[in-house]
Design a protein around this motif. Structure first.
Motif, short mmCIF file in Angstrom:
data_model
loop_
_atom_site.label_atom_id
_atom_site.label_comp_id
_atom_site.label_asym_id
_atom_site.label_seq_id
_atom_site.Cartn_x
_atom_site.Cartn_y
_atom_site.Cartn_z
N ALA A 174 0.83 -1.20 0.00
CA ALA A 174 0.00 0.00 0.00
C ALA A 174 0.87 1.26 0.00
N GLY A 175 0.60 2.15 -0.96
CA GLY A 175 1.30 3.43 -1.02
C GLY A 175 2.70 3.37 -1.57
N LYS A 176 3.14 2.20 -2.02
CA LYS A 176 4.51 2.04 -2.51
C LYS A 176 4.51 1.82 -4.03
N THR A 177 5.65 2.11 -4.63
CA THR A 177 5.89 1.73 -6.02
C THR A 177 6.55 0.36 -6.02
N VAL A 178 5.96 -0.58 -6.72
CA VAL A 178 6.44 -1.96 -6.74
C VAL A 178 7.07 -2.25 -8.10
N VAL A 179 8.29 -2.79 -8.08
CA VAL A 179 8.93 -3.24 -9.31
C VAL A 179 9.12 -4.75 -9.21
#
Length: 247
Positions: A174-179
Motif C-alpha cells: 500500500a502506497g509504494k511503487t512496486v517493481v
C-alpha cells in the motif's frame, strides 16, 4: 569466449504452432544452434547458443516474421554452448501461471528500464517520491543465489504459487511503487499485470529482467549471481559463467 547465448520472449497470439515449430527447428538445426524454444498460443520464449554468425542469422530470420520483428534478445558469452541439444517444444503457456485472465498481449504493464531502476534504487524512491519495493517473482532455488537489495521473496516452489502469495500480502504494498523482476522479464510481466488486476496502482516490471539490468548497468544494488536455465547454472554480474552453479 566463442559462444553467444541469447534469450528472448514475446507475448503474441500464435495459431500456426505445429508449422512454426517445424520451421524454427529446421532453421536452428541448419545453423547448428543448441538450446530450447517454447511455443504456445500466447507467444514464444527462446534460449539459444551458437556462433556469432549463426546467432545473428537466426535473429535476422526471426525478425523477418512481422510477429517477432521487435524482439531484442539479451546476450551473454561462454566458452562452449551450455546446451546439449536443440529442442522446440509446444506448450500451453510459455510461462506457466494458470490464470487465463492474464493476457500480456492485450497490454503490457508499465515497465521501468534498467538505468531508471538503478537511479530509483540509489534514491530509495521513484520520481514521484514513493517508497520503492522490489518484488522477486522467481522460484526459491533461483533467489537463493542472487537478488536485489531488500527484495520481497516469497520462496516460491513454482510460479503458479505467486497469485496466492500476493493475495495474502497485499497490505505490504500500500502506497509504494512496486517493481517486479525475474531473470529475463517474462514472469515479472505476468506478475505485474496480475497485480494491476488486483487494483494495485503503482506496479512496474523490470524491462528485460535481471539479465538486462546486469547488461546495461554496473550491477549496483544486485548481490550474488543470476540463475540461468542452462548448463552454466548461473552468470555473475558481468554475465560471465559463474564459478559455482549450485545454491
Amino acid at each position: 569466449m566463442s559462444t553467444v547465448n541469447i534469450s528472448a520472449y514475446k507475448f503474441i497470439s500464435l495459431d500456426d504452432l505445429p508449422m512454426l515449430r517445424e520451421r524454427v527447428l529446421e532453421h536452428c538445426t541448419a545453423l547448428a544452434l543448441k538450446g530450447t524454444v517454447l511455443l504456445a498460443p500466447e507467444g514464444i520464449n527462446l534460449f539459444l547458443a551458437g556462433s556469432r554468425m549463426a546467432i545473428d542469422e537466426f535473429v535476422a530470420w526471426l525478425h523477418a516474421d512481422h510477429r517477432f520483428a521487435d524482439i531484442v534478445p539479451k546476450e551473454s558469452l561462454s566458452d562452449a554452448p551450455p546446451f546439449g541439444r536443440m529442442r522446440v517444444r509446444l506448450k500451453k503457456e510459455i510461462i506457466t501461471m494458470r490464470l487465463p485472465t492474464v493476457r500480456p498481449e492485450g497490454g503490457r504493464a508499465p515497465a521501468v528500464d534498467a538505468l531508471t531502476l538503478q537511479r530509483w534504487l540509489a534514491q530509495g524512491h521513484d520520481d514521484d517520491g514513493r517508497e520503492l519495493l522490489m518484488l522477486d517473482t522467481r522460484n526459491e532455488y533461483e533467489t537463493a543465489i542472487g537478488a536485489f537489495d531488500d527484495a520481497v521473496d516469497y520462496r516460491l516452489a513454482s510460479f503458479t504459487g505467486f497469485p496466492g502469495a500476493i493475495a495474502a500480502d497485499r497490505e505490504r504494498y500500500a502506497g509504494k511503487t512496486v517493481v517486479s523482476y525475474c531473470t529475463g522479464g517474462i514472469r515479472c510481466e505476468k506478475a505485474a499485470l496480475h497485480m494491476q488486476d488486483l487494483g494495485m496502482p503503482h506496479v512496474y516490471q523490470l524491462d528485460g529482467g535481471i539479465l538486462r539490468y546486469l547488461e546495461q548497468t554496473d550491477g549496483a544494488h544486485w548481490h550474488g549471481d543470476c540463475f540461468v536455465f542452462d548448463e552454466r547454472g548461473a552468470v555473475d554480474p558481468t554475465l560471465a559463467p559463474a564459478l559455482r552453479s549450485d545454491p
